[in-house]
Design a protein around this motif. Structure first.
Motif, PDB file in Angstrom:
ATOM      1  N   VAL A 216       0.842  -1.200   0.000  1.00  0.00           N
ATOM      2  CA  VAL A 216       0.000   0.000   0.000  1.00  0.00           C
ATOM      3  C   VAL A 216       0.879   1.254   0.000  1.00  0.00           C
ATOM      4  N   ARG A 217       1.956   1.187   0.764  1.00  0.00           N
ATOM      5  CA  ARG A 217       2.883   2.321   0.837  1.00  0.00           C
ATOM      6  C   ARG A 217       3.592   2.524  -0.500  1.00  0.00           C
ATOM      7  N   ALA A 218       4.068   1.447  -1.102  1.00  0.00           N
ATOM      8  CA  ALA A 218       4.824   1.560  -2.348  1.00  0.00           C
ATOM      9  C   ALA A 218       3.957   2.025  -3.508  1.00  0.00           C
ATOM     10  N   ALA A 219       2.712   1.543  -3.548  1.00  0.00           N
ATOM     11  CA  ALA A 219       1.829   1.874  -4.669  1.00  0.00           C
ATOM     12  C   ALA A 219       0.938   3.080  -4.386  1.00  0.00           C
ATOM     13  N   LYS A 220       1.062   3.668  -3.175  1.00  0.00           N
ATOM     14  CA  LYS A 220       0.273   4.845  -2.793  1.00  0.00           C
ATOM     15  C   LYS A 220      -1.237   4.603  -2.980  1.00  0.00           C
ATOM     16  N   LEU A 221      -1.722   3.536  -2.381  1.00  0.00           N
ATOM     17  CA  LEU A 221      -3.113   3.128  -2.556  1.00  0.00           C
ATOM     18  C   LEU A 221      -4.005   3.766  -1.501  1.00  0.00           C
ATOM     19  N   ARG A 222      -4.432   4.970  -1.772  1.00  0.00           N
ATOM     20  CA  ARG A 222      -5.274   5.675  -0.811  1.00  0.00           C
ATOM     21  C   ARG A 222      -6.618   4.970  -0.610  1.00  0.00           C
ATOM     22  N   GLU A 223      -7.002   4.137  -1.590  1.00  0.00           N
ATOM     23  CA  GLU A 223      -8.276   3.407  -1.443  1.00  0.00           C
ATOM     24  C   GLU A 223      -8.267   2.483  -0.241  1.00  0.00           C
ATOM     25  N   LEU A 224      -7.086   2.090   0.211  1.00  0.00           N
ATOM     26  CA  LEU A 224      -6.993   1.149   1.321  1.00  0.00           C
ATOM     27  C   LEU A 224      -6.585   1.818   2.631  1.00  0.00           C
ATOM     28  N   ALA A 225      -6.665   3.134   2.679  1.00  0.00           N
ATOM     29  CA  ALA A 225      -6.270   3.846   3.900  1.00  0.00           C
ATOM     30  C   ALA A 225      -7.098   3.380   5.100  1.00  0.00           C
ATOM     31  N   GLY A 226      -8.376   3.130   4.887  1.00  0.00           N
ATOM     32  CA  GLY A 226      -9.219   2.681   5.998  1.00  0.00           C
ATOM     33  C   GLY A 226      -8.748   1.363   6.580  1.00  0.00           C
ATOM     34  N   ASP A 227      -8.277   0.460   5.714  1.00  0.00           N
ATOM     35  CA  ASP A 227      -7.742  -0.818   6.213  1.00  0.00           C
ATOM     36  C   ASP A 227      -6.491  -0.587   7.046  1.00  0.00           C
ATOM     37  N   VAL A 228      -5.669   0.370   6.630  1.00  0.00           N
ATOM     38  CA  VAL A 228      -4.430   0.654   7.358  1.00  0.00           C
ATOM     39  C   VAL A 228      -4.737   1.199   8.744  1.00  0.00           C
TER      40      VAL A 228
END
Length: 548
Positions: A216-228
């Motif tokens: 998620v960090r490498a690909a900058k996946l803001r869609e998964l911020a809630g999971d983080v």
């Protein structure tokens, strides 16, 4: 005698006709082993053929050859819809023209039900296996040779959405692999890649979660911020929480500010406080962190060392007037903390506090102050930092090397022969250009040094020079060298290395070189074949996300 008597002759006797049964049919031909679902068709035939063969034998033995049921051209074709348990959910019959023959077909199906459970890879998009089967009066009988497994295809987008919602990621990957390349397929793979990472988060096994956070960090996946966000809670171990905090920073996820602030207030006496404070600063909420830290440090006597360390990443001007007292009376951890906070709390006098710390009698203070000098670019500290590269303490020497490389790299002394691996590793990391010295460090006796040297060589743009690193016993070294390896070696490591970290790094590099379109078949197969929530499955998703 009767004829002689004038009696009319008796009519000739009719010949007795004995009808022989039709010859027994030979066994039906086997299925083509290369046909799709051949093994399953053979299993189904074992259920259907005995009953159907008995019906044909009864017709042969009990009915005249001329009977309509003994016409060898009779044949009925059926289409079966079979669910995952082998139950027949629908039958479509193309009639033979003989109602009794058709009825026998349906009876044979009823007697053979349920059929064997089909393998998942034969399922169509509607979650059913579709089989076409011939029931014939001739040698074909109900054998598998004339049967086939059909595929019913539904629109890709809706099918993939349904399977992802039901966590059938392997099946989704296999289905996508059969679709033509277009925007719909690309969107489906994107959704699959995100689902792979969400799956790893749900499994909550450390290796998979860490791999997913890194992805998620490498690909900058803001869609998964809630999971983080879910991994910021104190219920998870410190390393996992630290990785989640780093991911929040990389995403610039301001939605996590209130949660980070709450956890900072709870973690002021733990090592996570520094990471949380730095994250709040990075997200533009440094004042929130400063307020919490100022309150925690506004106590008589020596400050809490953890809170003081955390204040090193945020400006807390209220602390400036206390630095002198802490520096003079505090213990070693407090004096080290002064170096950490001075550049932001008292920037006008930061060089003085750093210089004092670099001359401290305690090695932990010197090391921390050397680090602060490098992080904040305190150039007046350069002469003293050069002296510290000869310090008796290895950590001090290593921190001094790193600080000089950050502040004034042209003044970096030669330290490739330092007896401490920690120092040689820092020196290798500081070498910014390819050189014979750096290549020599890539063969150092210490794995930490070799890994740092390979990372520096890669950063310097070296390619196809790391073949010897492939056999290095340390996975850290092999992983660091991956970008410098030839294509065929990278491909081999991506599938055969012992370490999941190395396999993942190699797969990402391989996909980057091949490009997204060319690497898709392999990456989809990897997702389909690897374990749920595993680092290998996560690596395949990340490789696609980063490839172009």
């Amino acid at each position: 005698m009767l004829a002689a008597c004038g009696a009319p002759p008796a009519p000739p006797a009719k010949p007795v006709v004995v009808e022989r049964p039709m010859p027994k049919l030979l066994a039906p031909m086997p299925a083509d082993p290369g046909a799709r679902g051949a093994a399953y068709l053979a299993q189904v035939a074992l259920r259907l053929q005995p009953g159907w063969g008995q019906f044909l034998d009864d017709c042969r033995l009990r009915l005249p050859e001329s009977h309509p049921l003994n016409r060898l051209e009779l044949a009925a074709r059926i289409e079966l819809e079979i669910d995952g348990a082998g139950r027949i959910t629908d039958v479509q019959l193309a009639t033979s023209g003989n109602p009794d023959f058709d009825r026998a077909v349906r009876d044979a199906l009823a007697d053979a039900s349920p059929l064997p459970a089909p393998p998942p890879d034969l399922m169509s998009d509607d979650d059913r296996v579709h089989v076409r089967w011939l029931f014939a009066r001739d040698r074909r009988q109900a054998g598998p040779a004339t049967a086939e497994v059909a595929f019913v295809e539904l629109p890709l987008g809706g099918v993939i959405e349904y399977w992802l919602d039901n966590h059938e990621l392997a099946r989704a990957a296999r289905r996508i692999a059969t679709a033509p390349p277009d925007d719909v397929r690309t969107a489906a793979i994107q959704a699959l890649a995100l689902a792979v990472l969400e799956e790893a988060f749900r499994k909550t096994e450390d290796a998979g979660v860490r791999a997913a956070l890194d992805a998620v960090r490498a690909a900058k996946l803001r869609e998964l911020a809630g999971d983080v966000h879910g991994f910021l809670a104190p219920t998870f171990d410190a390393d996992l929480r630290r990785s989640a905090i780093a991911t929040i920073r990389a995403l610039n996820d301001t939605g996590a500010v209130s949660e980070l602030a709450r956890h900072l207030a709870e973690d002021l006496h733990t090592q996570l406080a520094a990471a949380e404070a730095a994250a709040l600063v990075s997200l533009g909420s440094g004042q929130v962190a400063a307020t919490a830290l100022a309150a925690a440090l506004d106590t008589p006597g020596d400050p809490d060392p953890v809170a003081l360390e955390a204040a090193g990443s945020v400006a807390v001007p209220q602390l400036a007037h206390r630095l002198a007292g802490w520096s003079a009376r505090g213990d070693a951890r407090t004096r080290a903390g002064v170096c950490a906070v001075a550049p932001l709390a008292d920037p006008a006098h930061a060089a003085r506090w750093i210089d004092a710390g670099l001359r401290d009698a305690d090695a932990t203070v010197r090391a921390r102050c050397a680090e602060a000098a490098g992080v904040h670019g305190i150039k007046p500290a350069l002469p003293r930092l050069r002296e510290l590269t000869r310090d008796r303490d290895r950590t001090v020497r290593a921190r001094a090397v790193t600080a000089i490389a950050a502040v004034y790299p042209a003044h970096l002394p030669h330290l490739a022969d330092d007896p401490a691996g920690e120092v040689r590793a820092a020196y290798a990391a500081a070498l910014a250009t390819d050189s014979a010295e750096l290549r020599a460090l890539a063969d150092d006796r210490d794995a930490e040094v070799r890994a740092a040297a390979w990372a520096a060589l890669v950063a310097a743009g070296v390619h196809d020079a790391g073949a010897r690193a492939v056999h290095d016993p340390s996975p850290e070294v092999r992983r660091a060298a991956v970008p410098a390896l030839p294509d065929d070696v990278v491909e081999r490591l991506a599938s055969a290395d012992d370490s999941p970290d190395v396999r993942g790094a190699a797969l990402v590099e391989w996909a980057r070189r091949r490009g997204r379109t060319a690497s898709e078949p392999v990456l989809l197969a990897r997702i389909a074949e690897t374990q749920r929530g595993s680092p290998d499955r996560v690596a395949a998703a990340l490789a696609w996300l980063l490839a172009r």
